[in-house]
Design a protein around this motif. Structure first.
Motif, short mmCIF file in Angstrom:
data_model
loop_
_atom_site.label_atom_id
_atom_site.label_comp_id
_atom_site.label_asym_id
_atom_site.label_seq_id
_atom_site.Cartn_x
_atom_site.Cartn_y
_atom_site.Cartn_z
N THR A 1 28.13 54.04 31.97
CA THR A 1 28.40 52.90 31.09
C THR A 1 29.51 52.01 31.63
OG1 THR A 1 29.94 54.26 29.79
CG2 THR A 1 27.65 54.13 29.02
N ASP A 2 30.08 52.35 32.79
CA ASP A 2 31.17 51.56 33.36
C ASP A 2 30.67 50.28 34.00
OD1 ASP A 2 33.14 53.31 32.57
OD2 ASP A 2 33.29 54.34 34.49
N SER A 3 31.59 49.33 34.08
CA SER A 3 31.33 48.08 34.78
C SER A 3 32.09 48.10 36.10
CB SER A 3 31.78 46.90 33.92
OG SER A 3 31.52 45.67 34.56
N VAL A 4 31.38 47.85 37.20
CA VAL A 4 31.95 48.00 38.54
C VAL A 4 31.88 46.67 39.29
CG1 VAL A 4 31.73 49.17 40.77
CG2 VAL A 4 31.29 50.43 38.66
N GLY A 5 33.00 46.29 39.88
CA GLY A 5 33.02 45.14 40.78
C GLY A 5 33.16 45.61 42.21
N VAL A 6 32.46 44.99 43.13
CA VAL A 6 32.54 45.32 44.55
C VAL A 6 32.93 44.07 45.31
CG1 VAL A 6 31.31 46.20 46.58
CG2 VAL A 6 30.76 47.10 44.30
N ILE A 7 34.07 44.13 46.00
CA ILE A 7 34.56 42.99 46.76
C ILE A 7 34.14 43.13 48.21
CG2 ILE A 7 36.60 41.71 47.50
CD1 ILE A 7 38.09 42.85 45.11
N GLY A 8 33.42 42.14 48.72
CA GLY A 8 33.03 42.15 50.13
C GLY A 8 31.70 42.84 50.34
N ILE A 9 30.66 42.07 50.60
CA ILE A 9 29.32 42.66 50.76
C ILE A 9 29.01 42.73 52.25
CG2 ILE A 9 26.94 42.59 49.99
CD1 ILE A 9 29.21 42.89 47.83
N GLY A 10 29.60 43.74 52.88
CA GLY A 10 29.39 43.98 54.30
C GLY A 10 28.98 45.41 54.52
N GLY A 11 29.50 46.01 55.59
CA GLY A 11 29.10 47.36 55.98
C GLY A 11 29.38 48.40 54.92
N ALA B 1 29.06 41.69 42.25
CA ALA B 1 29.51 41.51 43.64
C ALA B 1 30.45 40.32 43.72
CB ALA B 1 28.31 41.28 44.55
N PHE B 2 31.63 40.55 44.31
CA PHE B 2 32.52 39.45 44.68
C PHE B 2 32.14 39.05 46.10
CE2 PHE B 2 34.74 41.52 41.31
CZ PHE B 2 35.72 40.67 40.82
N THR B 3 31.52 37.91 46.27
CA THR B 3 31.03 37.56 47.59
C THR B 3 30.90 36.05 47.71
OG1 THR B 3 29.29 38.06 49.21
CG2 THR B 3 28.58 37.71 46.93
N SER B 4 30.55 35.59 48.87
CA SER B 4 30.34 34.16 49.09
C SER B 4 28.99 33.74 48.54
CB SER B 4 30.42 33.84 50.57
OG SER B 4 29.38 34.50 51.27
N GLU B 5 28.84 32.46 48.29
CA GLU B 5 27.57 31.95 47.79
C GLU B 5 26.43 32.20 48.78
OE1 GLU B 5 26.56 30.50 44.77
OE2 GLU B 5 28.44 31.47 44.23
N SER B 6 26.76 32.24 50.08
CA SER B 6 25.73 32.44 51.09
C SER B 6 25.11 33.84 51.03
CB SER B 6 26.30 32.19 52.49
OG SER B 6 27.31 33.14 52.80
N LYS B 7 25.86 34.80 50.47
CA LYS B 7 25.35 36.17 50.37
C LYS B 7 24.90 36.52 48.96
CE LYS B 7 27.84 38.44 54.17
NZ LYS B 7 28.76 39.56 54.51
N ARG B 8 24.87 35.54 48.07
CA ARG B 8 24.59 35.83 46.66
C ARG B 8 23.24 36.53 46.49
NH1 ARG B 8 22.00 33.71 42.23
NH2 ARG B 8 23.05 34.15 40.23
N LEU C 1 36.20 49.63 37.15
CA LEU C 1 36.51 49.97 38.54
C LEU C 1 36.17 48.77 39.42
CD1 LEU C 1 37.11 52.02 40.89
CD2 LEU C 1 34.67 52.59 40.84
N VAL C 2 37.10 48.44 40.30
CA VAL C 2 36.83 47.48 41.36
C VAL C 2 37.01 48.18 42.69
CG1 VAL C 2 37.61 45.39 42.53
CG2 VAL C 2 37.43 45.42 40.04
N LEU C 3 35.99 48.11 43.53
CA LEU C 3 36.04 48.64 44.89
C LEU C 3 36.25 47.48 45.85
CD1 LEU C 3 33.00 51.10 44.90
CD2 LEU C 3 35.40 51.76 45.06
N SER C 4 37.36 47.48 46.55
CA SER C 4 37.59 46.45 47.56
C SER C 4 37.27 47.02 48.93
CB SER C 4 39.05 45.97 47.53
OG SER C 4 39.26 45.07 48.61
N THR C 5 36.27 46.43 49.57
CA THR C 5 35.84 46.93 50.88
C THR C 5 36.28 46.03 52.02
OG1 THR C 5 33.70 45.78 50.87
CG2 THR C 5 33.80 47.90 49.74
#
Length: 335
Positions: free
Chosen positions: A166-176, A194-201, A230-234
Motif C-alpha cells: 500500500t506504500d507510495s514509492v518514488g524513484v529518482i533517475g531512470i537508468g541502470g 518516476a522522477f525523470t526527464s520528459e524524454s524518458k516519460r 519511500l523515495v529511492l534515489s539512483t
C-alpha cells in the motif's frame, strides 16, 4: 589452471587479453565457468581507480552468470553443472556477528569480487561458496546478470525498510538502477512515480511507473509534497535534497542506492525532525536477500533492460557506458 581474461593495467587504461593462474580449489570454494557478465558502473569506477582501492592488473566483472565447473569438498548447496550467479561479494568471514545474524553484506571483512581478486571478465571466476547463488529456472541466464548488483542495490532497501504493497514509492533517475526499481516496486504492489526527464516519460511508464514527475522542474517537485512513503534515489549527482525530503510523508524514508559523493546539505528542520524522516544508504544485499530477489524476479517475470556485447568487444562496451549511451545495462558474453 590457467585462466584467460581481459584486464586493464593502469587507471583508465584499455582492456587487453590477460592470463592468470588459479591454484588448487579450497574446501569451501566454487569455480564458475563464466557464460556472461554484466558491466556495472562500479566496474568503471574501479577501472578508473576513483575509489583508490584498485590493484592492477584488474579483471573487473561482478555480475557473473555461469555454470559450476568445480567445487571444494565442503560445498553442498551447489553441484557441478548448476547455473549460478556471483555479485559484488565473493566471500565473507562467516564468524562475525553480522555474518552469524544473516547480514553478510555488512561483514567488515567481506571480500569484493573485483578487489584483491580477479572478477568475471574471464573464462573462470572463483568465489567462496556462501556468495554463490543458484539461479532459478524461470530466469533467462543471458539477461539476469545485472540483477546481482544493480538489481539488489534497489531491492535490498525495499526489504530493509519493510515496504508494503500500500506504500507510495518514488524513484529518482531512470537508468541502470532506476528502471529496475520501477519494475520491482510495481510488482510489489506499490503506487510508483518516476522522477525523470520528459524524454524518458513513456519508457518509465512502460517499465512500471504509474505516473512521472519532471525531475528538472522544481515546481513539479514542490507540488509532490507529502506524497511518498519511500523515495529511492539512483542518481550519483547532487540534487536539492531538501526539496526531495519535502515529498515524503511523515516517517517517510529517502534511500540512496545511487553513490553521491558530494555533501548532501540536508536541513534538520523543519521536515527531518517534525515529520520524523530518515535518510539512509546500504550496500548490496546478503545472500539470502539476493535469493529472495531472484525468486521474486522469476515469479513476476522481471528482467533488466540490457544491451549485449561479446566479451572480446569489452573496450567498445566500456566506451558505450562512458558515453552515457547504455540503455540500460550492458552484458558481456563469452565469445
Amino acid at each position: 589452471m590457467t585462466v584467460k581474461a581481459y584486464a586493464v593495467h593502469q587507471a583508465k587504461g584499455a582492456f587487453e587479453p590477460f592470463e592468470f593462474e588459479l591454484g588448487e580449489i579450497g574446501a569451501n570454494e566454487v569455480d564458475i565457468s563464466v557464460e556472461s557478465c554484466g558491466i556495472c558502473h562500479s566496474d568503471l569506477s574501479m577501472v578508473d581507480d576513483e575509489w583508490g582501492m584498485t590493484a592492477f592488473p584488474l579483471v573487473p566483472g561482478h555480475e557473473v552468470i555461469g555454470t559450476v565447473s568445480a567445487i571444494g569438498e565442503h560445498v553442498s548447496h551447489v553441484k557441478v553443472g548448476d547455473r549460478v550467479g556471483l555479485g559484488w561479494h565473493a566471500g565473507y568471514c562467516m564468524v562475525c556477528d553480522q555474518c552469524m545474524g544473516g547480514d553478510h553484506n555488512l561483514c567488515v571483512d567481506a571480500q569484493p569480487t573485483i578487489a584483491g581478486r580477479h572478477g568475471g571478465f574471464a573464462e573462470t571466476v572463483r568465489a567462496a561458496a556462501p556468495s554463490v547463488i543458484k539461479i532459478p529456472d524461470g530466469l533467462d541466464a543471458h539477461e539476469t546478470g545485472p540483477l546481482l548488483c544493480g538489481g539488489i542495490a534497489v531491492f535490498n532497501p525495499m526489504v530493509q525498510v519493510g515496504l508494503t504493497p500500500t506504500d507510495s514509492v518514488g524513484v529518482i533517475g531512470i537508468g541502470g538502477l532506476g528502471h529496475m526499481g520501477l519494475k520491482f516496486a510495481n510488482a510489489w504492489g506499490c503506487h510508483v512515480t518516476a522522477f525523470t526527464s520528459e524524454s524518458k516519460r513513456q519508457e518509465a511508464l512502460d517499465m512500471g511507473a504509474h505516473e512521472t514527475i519532471n525531475s528538472r522542474d522544481p515546481e513539479a517537485i514542490k507540488a509532490a509534497a507529502g506524497r511518498f512513503d519511500l523515495v529511492l534515489s539512483t542518481v550519483n549527482v547532487p540534487l536539492d535534497w531538501n526539496a526531495i525530503l519535502a515529498t515524503l510523508k511523515p516517517r517517510g524514508r529517502l534511500q540512496m542506492p545511487g553513490a553521491v559523493t558530494d555533501s548532501l546539505g540536508i536541513n534538520l528542520l523543519p521536515d527531518m525532525m517534525f515529520k520524523q524522516l530518515s535518510v539512509g544508504a546500504m550496500p548490496v544485499g546478503a545472500p539470502v536477500v539476493i535469493r529472495r530477489m531472484l525468486d521474486f524476479a522469476a515469479r513476476h517475470e522481471i528482467a533488466p533492460v540490457n544491451e549485449h556485447f561479446p566479451m572480446s568487444k569489452v573496450n567498445d562496451a566500456f566506451e558505450h557506458l562512458r558515453g552515457g549511451n547504455a540503455r540500460y545495462r550492458i552484458v558481456l558474453h563469452r565469445d
